[in-house]
Design a protein around this motif. Sequence first.
Motif, PDB file in Angstrom:
ATOM      1  N   PHE A 133       0.709  -1.463  -0.106  1.00 14.19           N
ATOM      2  CA  PHE A 133       0.570  -0.134  -0.174  1.00 14.19           C
ATOM      3  C   PHE A 133       0.922   1.192  -0.001  1.00 14.19           C
ATOM      4  O   PHE A 133       0.582   1.929  -0.585  1.00 14.19           O
ATOM      5  N   LYS A 134       1.698   1.319   1.162  1.00 11.36           N
ATOM      6  CA  LYS A 134       2.613   2.210   0.512  1.00 11.36           C
ATOM      7  C   LYS A 134       2.640   3.667   1.093  1.00 11.36           C
ATOM      8  O   LYS A 134       3.525   4.465   0.651  1.00 11.36           O
ATOM      9  N   GLY A 135       1.084   3.680   1.605  1.00 13.24           N
ATOM     10  CA  GLY A 135      -0.073   5.040   1.830  1.00 13.24           C
ATOM     11  C   GLY A 135      -0.658   5.798   0.579  1.00 13.24           C
ATOM     12  O   GLY A 135      -1.535   6.296   0.873  1.00 13.24           O
ATOM     13  N   TYR A 136      -0.495   4.896  -0.498  1.00 13.63           N
ATOM     14  CA  TYR A 136      -1.289   5.706  -1.517  1.00 13.63           C
ATOM     15  C   TYR A 136      -1.617   4.110  -2.721  1.00 13.63           C
ATOM     16  O   TYR A 136      -2.921   4.534  -3.933  1.00 13.63           O
TER      17      TYR A 136
ATOM     18  N   LYS B   8       2.009   0.144  10.942  1.00 12.60           N
ATOM     19  CA  LYS B   8       2.072   0.762   9.658  1.00 12.60           C
ATOM     20  C   LYS B   8       2.304   2.201  10.114  1.00 12.60           C
ATOM     21  O   LYS B   8       1.779   2.942   9.975  1.00 12.60           O
ATOM     22  N   ARG B   9       3.972   3.120   8.692  1.00 10.81           N
ATOM     23  CA  ARG B   9       4.189   4.327   9.433  1.00 10.81           C
ATOM     24  C   ARG B   9       4.648   4.269   7.307  1.00 10.81           C
ATOM     25  O   ARG B   9       4.502   3.560   6.701  1.00 10.81           O
ATOM     26  N   PHE B  10       3.946   5.252   7.194  1.00 14.08           N
ATOM     27  CA  PHE B  10       3.910   5.968   5.360  1.00 14.08           C
ATOM     28  C   PHE B  10       4.891   7.419   5.489  1.00 14.08           C
ATOM     29  O   PHE B  10       4.053   8.356   5.155  1.00 14.08           O
ATOM     30  N   VAL B  11       5.656   7.351   6.353  1.00  9.31           N
ATOM     31  CA  VAL B  11       6.680   8.622   5.960  1.00  9.31           C
ATOM     32  C   VAL B  11       7.412   8.755   5.107  1.00  9.31           C
ATOM     33  O   VAL B  11       7.362   9.843   4.601  1.00  9.31           O
TER      34      VAL B  11
ATOM     35  N   VAL C 197      -7.233  -0.674   2.574  1.00 13.43           N
ATOM     36  CA  VAL C 197      -6.859  -1.199   3.843  1.00 13.43           C
ATOM     37  C   VAL C 197      -7.688  -2.191   4.127  1.00 13.43           C
ATOM     38  O   VAL C 197      -7.248  -3.034   5.376  1.00 13.43           O
ATOM     39  N   CYS C 198      -8.769  -1.761   4.561  1.00 11.38           N
ATOM     40  CA  CYS C 198     -10.062  -2.579   4.973  1.00 11.38           C
ATOM     41  C   CYS C 198      -9.412  -3.590   4.479  1.00 11.38           C
ATOM     42  O   CYS C 198      -9.334  -5.164   5.384  1.00 11.38           O
TER      43      CYS C 198
ATOM     44  N   GLU D 234      -3.053   5.023   9.142  1.00 10.27           N
ATOM     45  CA  GLU D 234      -2.036   4.790  10.165  1.00 10.27           C
ATOM     46  C   GLU D 234      -2.633   4.462  10.954  1.00 10.27           C
ATOM     47  O   GLU D 234      -2.706   3.296  11.871  1.00 10.27           O
ATOM     48  N   THR D 235      -3.366   5.463  12.072  1.00  9.95           N
ATOM     49  CA  THR D 235      -4.330   5.610  12.985  1.00  9.95           C
ATOM     50  C   THR D 235      -5.255   4.512  13.432  1.00  9.95           C
ATOM     51  O   THR D 235      -4.696   3.358  14.261  1.00  9.95           O
TER      52      THR D 235
END
Length: 292
Positions: free
Chosen positions: A158-161, A261-264, A200-201, A250-251
Amino acid sequence: MSQAESNVVVSVIMTTYNHEAYIKKAIDSVLCQETNFVFELIIGNDASTDKTSQIIQSISADNSEIIRLIDRRENIGASANFYDMLISACGKYVAILDGDDFWVCRDKLQKQVDFLEEHKDYIGCTHSCKLVDNEGRLVKTPEPDWIFRGITYGLNDFKGYRLPGQPSTMLFRNIFSSSEHDYSIIKNAHRLIADRTLTVCLAVNGMFRRFEDPMSCYRINHSSSATTVLYENNSDECGFIDIDLSKKIETYLWQEFGVKKRFVIYRLKIRIKYCIKKIIPDRLLKYIKSHK
């Protein structure tokens, strides 16, 4: 649940808003599906101001056994519209088709259902798609970089997007009809963006499989597209929207599933991208891109 509803294998969810030029083609591409199972088409018309409602009503009058129309009097936003249909879907599986896209393969649903019936360890499957313009003409442009092109897709991808496929290619197990988890982030995270939260779900529950067959067409850059409205009319704010959405996801993953998971890196790329846009004039930026 009625006897007819209990027999539904696939619920096709179609969100639409001001799609009068495209909605008939989208609906027809569902109605022409050839399957050995029962499917329903749930259409959520989010208070369109054009002739979308009249077109849907005309078609549904002759297809009332398949089409379930939710004709909203007030606009509630794409995400709430989608989520409302999602939790009311009767099918064992759910497929998505946006009102401005269309399918081009008559056995698309059959192929995807057959795969998931045989592969219980997958949560869903997708396929490649063709890109078309307002008139439905093919555009010589590759799929956007937010579409994952690997054969299998999991939460780590996923990587955030990044999505397992363009939304109108997705078919997945219906985990929303009865679940111990709260999936309302799909409607609450952002009024117009639901595909990332949906992803993500699903991905936290299993893997996706992608097929290379292009079984749908994705209509890009037209004025009634929710994405176009959001990102072109709010170009200065879209970076903040993406950053905020990634933080909410993330939350959610941590609080609802205990998954950290962190998408920094994703957020850093966004900040760099929009800093460059602020510093370098548009003409110079286009010149630099064209001479890479």
